[in-house]
Write a protein that holds these residues in place. Structure first.
Motif, short mmCIF file in Angstrom:
data_model
loop_
_atom_site.label_atom_id
_atom_site.label_comp_id
_atom_site.label_asym_id
_atom_site.label_seq_id
_atom_site.Cartn_x
_atom_site.Cartn_y
_atom_site.Cartn_z
N VAL A 16 -78.58 16.69 -29.32
CA VAL A 16 -79.15 17.39 -28.16
C VAL A 16 -78.10 18.31 -27.54
O VAL A 16 -78.36 19.48 -27.25
CB VAL A 16 -79.69 16.39 -27.11
CG1 VAL A 16 -79.93 17.06 -25.76
CG2 VAL A 16 -80.96 15.73 -27.60
N LEU A 17 -76.89 17.78 -27.35
CA LEU A 17 -75.82 18.59 -26.76
C LEU A 17 -75.42 19.74 -27.68
O LEU A 17 -75.18 20.86 -27.22
CB LEU A 17 -74.61 17.72 -26.44
CG LEU A 17 -74.83 16.63 -25.40
CD1 LEU A 17 -73.57 15.80 -25.23
CD2 LEU A 17 -75.27 17.21 -24.08
N MET A 18 -75.37 19.48 -28.96
CA MET A 18 -75.01 20.53 -29.91
C MET A 18 -76.08 21.62 -29.97
O MET A 18 -75.76 22.81 -30.01
CB MET A 18 -74.76 19.92 -31.30
CG MET A 18 -73.52 19.07 -31.36
SD MET A 18 -73.37 18.28 -32.97
CE MET A 18 -72.01 17.16 -32.64
N ARG A 19 -77.35 21.21 -29.96
CA ARG A 19 -78.42 22.21 -29.94
C ARG A 19 -78.40 23.00 -28.65
O ARG A 19 -78.64 24.21 -28.65
CB ARG A 19 -79.79 21.54 -30.12
CG ARG A 19 -80.08 21.11 -31.54
CD ARG A 19 -81.53 20.67 -31.71
NE ARG A 19 -81.93 19.58 -30.86
CZ ARG A 19 -81.97 18.30 -31.25
NH1 ARG A 19 -81.64 17.96 -32.48
NH2 ARG A 19 -82.35 17.36 -30.42
N ALA A 20 -78.10 22.33 -27.54
CA ALA A 20 -78.06 23.01 -26.24
C ALA A 20 -76.96 24.05 -26.17
O ALA A 20 -77.04 24.98 -25.35
CB ALA A 20 -77.90 21.98 -25.12
N PHE A 76 -77.55 5.21 -38.97
CA PHE A 76 -76.92 6.31 -38.26
C PHE A 76 -77.33 7.70 -38.74
O PHE A 76 -77.07 8.68 -38.05
CB PHE A 76 -75.41 6.14 -38.23
CG PHE A 76 -75.05 5.09 -37.23
CD1 PHE A 76 -75.12 5.37 -35.88
CD2 PHE A 76 -74.71 3.82 -37.63
CE1 PHE A 76 -74.85 4.39 -34.94
CE2 PHE A 76 -74.43 2.84 -36.70
CZ PHE A 76 -74.50 3.13 -35.35
N VAL A 77 -78.00 7.81 -39.87
CA VAL A 77 -78.53 9.11 -40.27
C VAL A 77 -80.01 9.24 -39.93
O VAL A 77 -80.58 10.32 -40.08
CB VAL A 77 -78.29 9.43 -41.76
CG1 VAL A 77 -76.82 9.46 -42.07
CG2 VAL A 77 -79.05 8.50 -42.66
N ALA A 78 -80.63 8.20 -39.44
CA ALA A 78 -82.06 8.22 -39.11
C ALA A 78 -82.45 9.38 -38.19
O ALA A 78 -83.49 10.01 -38.42
CB ALA A 78 -82.48 6.87 -38.52
N PRO A 79 -81.68 9.72 -37.16
CA PRO A 79 -82.09 10.84 -36.29
C PRO A 79 -82.18 12.19 -36.99
O PRO A 79 -82.80 13.12 -36.48
CB PRO A 79 -81.01 10.87 -35.21
CG PRO A 79 -80.49 9.50 -35.16
CD PRO A 79 -80.54 9.01 -36.59
N HIS A 84 -80.80 7.10 -29.48
CA HIS A 84 -79.81 6.97 -30.55
C HIS A 84 -78.61 7.88 -30.25
O HIS A 84 -78.77 9.04 -29.87
CB HIS A 84 -80.47 7.38 -31.87
CG HIS A 84 -79.75 6.95 -33.08
ND1 HIS A 84 -78.55 7.50 -33.47
CD2 HIS A 84 -80.05 6.01 -34.01
CE1 HIS A 84 -78.16 6.94 -34.59
NE2 HIS A 84 -79.06 6.02 -34.94
N PRO A 85 -77.37 7.39 -30.42
CA PRO A 85 -76.20 8.22 -30.08
C PRO A 85 -76.09 9.50 -30.90
O PRO A 85 -75.62 10.51 -30.40
CB PRO A 85 -75.01 7.29 -30.33
CG PRO A 85 -75.51 6.22 -31.23
CD PRO A 85 -76.97 6.07 -30.93
N VAL A 86 -76.54 9.48 -32.14
CA VAL A 86 -76.49 10.70 -32.94
C VAL A 86 -77.45 11.75 -32.38
O VAL A 86 -77.10 12.93 -32.27
CB VAL A 86 -76.80 10.40 -34.43
CG1 VAL A 86 -76.96 11.68 -35.23
CG2 VAL A 86 -75.70 9.54 -35.02
N GLU A 87 -78.63 11.33 -31.98
CA GLU A 87 -79.59 12.27 -31.40
C GLU A 87 -79.06 12.81 -30.06
O GLU A 87 -79.23 13.98 -29.75
CB GLU A 87 -80.96 11.64 -31.21
CG GLU A 87 -81.99 12.56 -30.58
CD GLU A 87 -82.23 13.85 -31.36
OE1 GLU A 87 -82.61 14.85 -30.73
OE2 GLU A 87 -82.07 13.87 -32.59
#
Length: 168
Positions: free
Chosen positions: A122-126, A96-99, A115-118
């Motif tokens: 994506v949403l957080m970066r957006a 789960f930390v891989a992304p 991956h759900p973390v990625e």
């Protein structure tokens, strides 16, 4: 929480009540997601201020918390103690930390998009920078799909490791 409930016999009692497995799991998701949302709100407000673009940050946090709640249930329900779970938990942490490897620029993060973390990243970066609309759509849809899949999987694990072992 699940180990505590197993140790106290609460899960055995839940398995024999009219409370359905879906209701039990949803109660976990709602309560733990609410706690995660409060934590996210406080952290982001302290670091970025109240004028933060919440419309993508909040869904990212909520869906990731919901998916993590289900994955946590899936991972732990078969174990009877925290000591029994410690070694396998290292594998979960690694997965789960891989992304974050992509997030910090060591490799292209597009490889981690399923991956759900990625997806949450994506949403957080957006919320703060431009992300392509297709990535945002994939991230939102993917997090919904991840939650649906892990919810179904958690229900099967509840049946296998709680209901069947309790003889209910």
């Amino acid at each position: 929480l699940v180990l505590f409930e197993k140790g106290e016999g609460s899960l055995a009692a839940i398995a024999t009540t009219p409370l359905r497995d879906a209701e039990y799991l949803l109660s976990k998701v709602i309560s733990l997601t609410a706690l995660a949302m409060i934590e996210s709100l406080v952290i982001v407000a302290l670091l970025s201020g109240i004028r933060t673009p919440w419309e993508l940050l909040l869904p990212a946090s909520a869906f990731l918390a919901a998916v993590y709640t289900m994955i946590g249930f899936i991972a732990i329900v078969r174990h009877d103690s925290i000591n029994e779970f410690l070694i396998p938990s290292m594998g979960y942490v690694f997965v789960f930390v891989a992304p974050l490897v992509g997030h910090f620029g060591f490799v292209d993060s597009i490889y981690f998009l399923p991956h759900p973390v990625e997806m949450a990243l994506v949403l957080m970066r957006a919320a703060y920078a431009v992300e392509p609309n297709w990535k945002i759509a994939i991230a939102l849809g993917g997090l919904v799909a991840w939650f649906a899949a892990t919810f179904v999987w958690a229900r099967h694990r509840f049946d296998r490791f709680v209901v069947r072992t309790m003889g209910a």
